[in-house]
Write an enzyme that holds these catalytic residues in place. Structure first.
Site, mmCIF file in Angstrom:
data_model
loop_
_atom_site.group_PDB
_atom_site.id
_atom_site.type_symbol
_atom_site.label_atom_id
_atom_site.label_comp_id
_atom_site.label_asym_id
_atom_site.label_seq_id
_atom_site.Cartn_x
_atom_site.Cartn_y
_atom_site.Cartn_z
ATOM 1 N N ASP A 200 46.985 28.954 43.511
ATOM 2 C CA ASP A 200 47.389 30.375 43.346
ATOM 3 C C ASP A 200 47.530 31.091 44.773
ATOM 4 O O ASP A 200 47.891 30.330 45.478
ATOM 5 C CB ASP A 200 46.159 31.102 42.885
ATOM 6 C CG ASP A 200 46.752 32.141 41.930
ATOM 7 O OD1 ASP A 200 47.148 33.127 42.365
ATOM 8 O OD2 ASP A 200 46.614 31.934 40.734
ATOM 9 N N HIS A 233 45.513 38.086 43.616
ATOM 10 C CA HIS A 233 45.670 37.352 42.395
ATOM 11 C C HIS A 233 44.761 36.039 42.191
ATOM 12 O O HIS A 233 44.198 36.184 41.126
ATOM 13 C CB HIS A 233 46.947 36.870 42.223
ATOM 14 C CG HIS A 233 47.667 36.414 40.948
ATOM 15 N ND1 HIS A 233 47.631 34.998 40.793
ATOM 16 C CD2 HIS A 233 48.033 37.145 39.589
ATOM 17 C CE1 HIS A 233 48.027 34.933 39.403
ATOM 18 N NE2 HIS A 233 48.178 35.943 38.927
ATOM 19 N N ASN A 325 54.973 36.323 31.152
ATOM 20 C CA ASN A 325 54.721 37.793 30.670
ATOM 21 C C ASN A 325 55.864 38.541 30.301
ATOM 22 O O ASN A 325 56.000 39.837 30.596
ATOM 23 C CB ASN A 325 53.696 38.656 31.908
ATOM 24 C CG ASN A 325 52.410 37.788 32.183
ATOM 25 O OD1 ASN A 325 51.703 37.597 31.252
ATOM 26 N ND2 ASN A 325 52.251 37.656 33.684
ATOM 27 N N SER A 387 48.288 35.332 33.235
ATOM 28 C CA SER A 387 47.498 34.987 34.501
ATOM 29 C C SER A 387 45.928 35.059 34.149
ATOM 30 O O SER A 387 45.080 34.240 34.861
ATOM 31 C CB SER A 387 47.860 35.533 35.578
ATOM 32 O OG SER A 387 49.060 35.116 36.144
#
Length: 466
Positions: A200, A233, A325, A387
């Protein structure tokens, strides 16, 4: 005398047998944790499931994400692929990722650089990134296909984090009881031997609720630098899996002991190239990851990414990815690659999140709306997105392997998809896959598979009153 001895032994064996039968479905002996059975019940032993003094950053990333997409759309160094009226993929202009069937010599590489009027930017194993000062990506691909023995040549695709907005924080972690986390902890709370890689933006290496759970990581963007999160994130994803439970601080993660391998492949804006993401997957697979979480995606298939996924699968890693998304049926990668567990998002009522992508590549669903977790710079934040759903599944995979490390990756995935919540199984598979995960059912199934007659130590401890 002999008869009495025989009778005594028989009684002893019958006693042992009775204890064995009583333990057929008995979970392992973790100290018991009470779980809420309804919205009125709050008897949860884990002190910080309900955060009474929240210092939660209310993050709204809609505008930031829109600004980022507009910048990519208007940046002359970035090109777009239009999949439909809504969904786009991006790649770096004038660049190409090439995988050679035979590693080229230095002389060959110099000739290539001259031919394309460019440079070799980076290499990893047999894959190389070339950049030209005058040729388009299409022209570069054509050049390599005509002039060299290659496995593939493709654009250098850009991956974005699969995170959306949240301006609301509920004062407790609804997501944990929603997947029966607390009761599952009575079966196992994890193992320090089973590692989960978060590929990530990196992880906040000094976060008070995470730092003790982190092991050696990797920065694919700057290999000499630590995988420090400069976006938030990755830290949020890691916290869902592993923020320290029962410490009275912050939030509770789903696992208690499993180490997190932080792998940085996305930059401070939450974007990264397919080459670096693939490098991160390779590194994690080579450095002990039992589970890899990929809360990122792109709508364009990539050969370099698919090869990395296959590599991890051959290493027996469970690979979990967010579905995307955009409320779109356009397949998102890596979630849509064979062998990857594609995860959709649901809300606190178990309903499909309105942003969650859908399609026949969805394997399973998990909470992904208003999820409170750790954030970079030592903070906490509430975010929504697939996520956030994916790490719930990665954490469960880690717990299952904590019970039985010998389970194959496919067996772990089968346990999760076969034990989803009953109420969800009748819903459309394109939205929910096999359904919403059920931690308790999955862990009990893994336990019964590993110990069909219960643990010998438990039988004898109970029989002898120890």
């Amino acid at each position: 005398m002999r008869r009495r001895a025989i009778i005594g032994v028989s009684i002893f064996l019958l006693g042992i047998g009775a204890v064995m039968m009583a333990n057929l479905d008995r979970p392992s002996r973790e100290p018991e944790i009470y779980s809420r059975t309804g919205m009125d019940e709050r008897r949860v032993q884990v002190q910080n499931l309900q955060h009474k003094s929240p210092h939660i950053q209310k993050v709204d990333t809609i505008q930031a994400n829109e600004v980022l997409k507009k910048r990519l759309n208007n940046d002359p160094s970035i090109q777009m692929i239009h999949h439909n009226a809504q969904d786009k993929s991006h790649y770096y202009a004038n660049e190409v990722v090439v995988d050679f069937s035979t590693i080229p010599s230095r002389t060959s590489l110099d000739k290539i650089a001259k031919d394309i009027d460019g440079v070799l930017k980076e290499k990893h194993n047999s894959s190389y990134i070339f950049k030209s000062y005058s040729k388009t990506t299409t022209e570069l691909i054509q050049y390599f296909k005509q002039n060299h023995r290659i496995t593939f040549a493709e654009p250098h695709y850009i991956y974005l984090q699969n995170e959306v907005n949240d301006t609301y924080y509920q004062n407790y972690q609804w997501n944990l009881p929603a997947i029966r986390t607390e009761v599952g902890w009575n079966v196992t709370r994890g193992s320090k031997k089973i590692k989960i890689a978060v590929v990530d933006t990196g992880v906040d290496l000094n976060h008070p609720d995470l730092s003790r759970r982190l092991t050696r990581g990797y920065n694919a963007l700057s290999p000499k630098e630590p995988p420090q999160d400069d976006n938030g994130h990755g830290t949020h994803v890691a916290g869902i899996i592993a923020s320290v439970p029962n410490n009275g601080v912050g939030v509770a993660g789903i696992t208690w002991y499993n180490p997190i391998i932080p792998v940085k492949v996305l930059n401070s804006e939450g974007t990264g190239g397919s080459f670096d993401v693939a490098k991160g997957i390779h590194w994690a697979a080579d450095h002990g990851a039992d589970v890899i979480n990929l809360s990122l995606g792109n709508y364009q298939p990539s050969a370099v990414m698919e090869e990395a996924i296959r590599y991890a699968m051959k290493k027996d890693v469970v690979v979990v990815s967010a579905a995307g998304n955009d409320n779109s049926s356009q397949p998102s990668f890596p979630a849509a690659y064979p062998g990857v567990l594609g995860v959709a998002a649901v809300d606190w009522e178990g309903q499909r999140a309105p942003f969650s992508n859908y399609g026949d590549y969805i394997d399973i669903a998990a909470p992904g709306v208003h999820i409170a977790s750790t954030f970079f710079q030592g903070q906490y934040a509430s975010l929504s997105g697939t996520s956030m759903a994916a790490p719930h599944v990665s954490a469960l995979a880690g717990l299952i392997r904590s019970i039985d490390p010998n389970l194959r990756n496919t067996e772990v995935m089968n346990i999760m998809t076969r034990t989803t919540q009953q109420t969800e199984r009748s819903r459309p598979a394109v939205y929910y896959g096999s359904g919403v995960i059920d931690n308790t059912s999955a862990l009990e199934a893994a336990y019964r598979r590993k110990y069909p007659l219960g643990r010998t130590s438990e039988w004898f401890n109970q029989f002898f009153g120890r």
